[in-house]
Design an enzyme around this catalytic site. Sequence first.
Site, PDB file in Angstrom:
ATOM      1  N   ILE A 279       6.910  -3.740   3.138  1.00  0.00           N
ATOM      2  CA  ILE A 279       7.353  -2.899   1.949  1.00  0.00           C
ATOM      3  C   ILE A 279       7.636  -1.301   2.420  1.00  0.00           C
ATOM      4  O   ILE A 279       8.659  -0.826   2.418  1.00  0.00           O
ATOM      5  CB  ILE A 279       6.504  -2.882   0.875  1.00  0.00           C
ATOM      6  N   ASP A 302      -3.787   0.910   3.785  1.00  0.00           N
ATOM      7  CA  ASP A 302      -3.619   2.038   2.701  1.00  0.00           C
ATOM      8  C   ASP A 302      -3.905   1.319   1.472  1.00  0.00           C
ATOM      9  O   ASP A 302      -3.238   1.582   0.592  1.00  0.00           O
ATOM     10  CB  ASP A 302      -2.345   2.385   2.696  1.00  0.00           C
ATOM     11  N   LEU A 336       6.271   4.921  -3.859  1.00  0.00           N
ATOM     12  CA  LEU A 336       4.971   3.966  -3.282  1.00  0.00           C
ATOM     13  C   LEU A 336       3.695   4.695  -3.492  1.00  0.00           C
ATOM     14  O   LEU A 336       3.636   5.884  -2.983  1.00  0.00           O
ATOM     15  CB  LEU A 336       5.236   3.456  -1.804  1.00  0.00           C
TER      16      LEU A 336
END
Length: 416
Positions: A279, A302, A336
Amino acid sequence: ARKFMLKKFINCRLVRDHELLDDIDLWVENGKVIDPQQRFWLLGRSSASEVVSHSEPSVIDCKGLIIAPGFIDLQVNGGFGVDFSADDGKTSSILHEDVDILSKCLLAHGVTAYLPTIVTSTHETYRSLLSTNSPLSPCAGDCHRGASRLGIHLEGPFISQQKFGAHSKQLIQDPTVLGLTQCYGSLEGVSIVTLAPELQGSIDCISYLRKRNIVCSLGHSTASLKQSLAGIDAGATLLTHLFSAMPAFHHRDPGLVGLLGCSPSVLRQFFYSLIVDGIHCKAESVNMAFKCHPEGVVLITDAIMATGLQPGAYQLGTKNVTVTNDSAFITGTDILAGAVCSMAQCVRNFKAFTHCSIPEAVEAASLHPAQVLGISDQKGSLAFGCDADFVLLDDNLIPQETFISGQKVWSRTQSF
């Protein structure tokens, strides 16, 4: 007589010294990988009473699985319902329990050590989480406490007002050496600080942190190539989630990304982390970075609190986050907000995206992060003398069992 806990792992393939070795056993004693030849040479020189005290090794048949060094994740914001940056008034005892739950859940994904990561937060949150009795303090792992914690990663608040990503813009500060202690309170237990090198005062902060043996990482930044090189020259040794929260590559000033095109003498000075969830970075971007600097790639997740849970509404620090099947966004935006991909999946993605070897994929999640932290003589490797932290993988790189200090702490077929 001294008690020896000797184990011999047989019928395995071993990731060691950048290779996948067949027909070799892994020997473990007292939580360390040992050289069997040296061990038995010393035994041959022992007295008769000492020889009697040495029991036969416990033999573990690995049934042809791959033994790889345990994965080390340098950027974990949370997971499994826990947000490390949450400021919700929890008592420390509950928070300790939450951290142990997350640490144990990581074992199923091959992670044997990690850095809890705090995003840009208030002074009160920093002082609470960086206190002497913090539940995020470094801690050796085992079957009760899960993966080891190797220190804290502070991502912010000394980042760019233009590239704050999912961080709270109103909490961003300009860096000063005095401001480091005023903001964080204590730097005990801190392993990495991410900051933007173009900000006035950053270079002085990088020099100060390096003297404290804290890794400085460049990220959430609009730095030019010249400013990026100044950060490296000052002692920064890592780039935080390459490509994300930094300007896109421009041929006349390639910025932080342009460091990958520097001379070998510069490349040797830094590593770069990548979120390989499919992504944050397209496969071609991941492959390009790897081809430029294969020895410097570090896989990170993350991960946010929604990792391992169902899609829905979650938190990242002070921000509301909406999670779909494979992505996390600041609610109501297309920004994001971390990731929800496991480290084992990142390793599999990395191998697929780059067509690299199994050792190269494994070392990007083990040896390289250990080198970032300066502990590759202890972790991230199955060299003689290292901690016996490892994961048994099948040919598809799916974890089957996880070990810390030679003790099984998770198994796909057993409950702990």
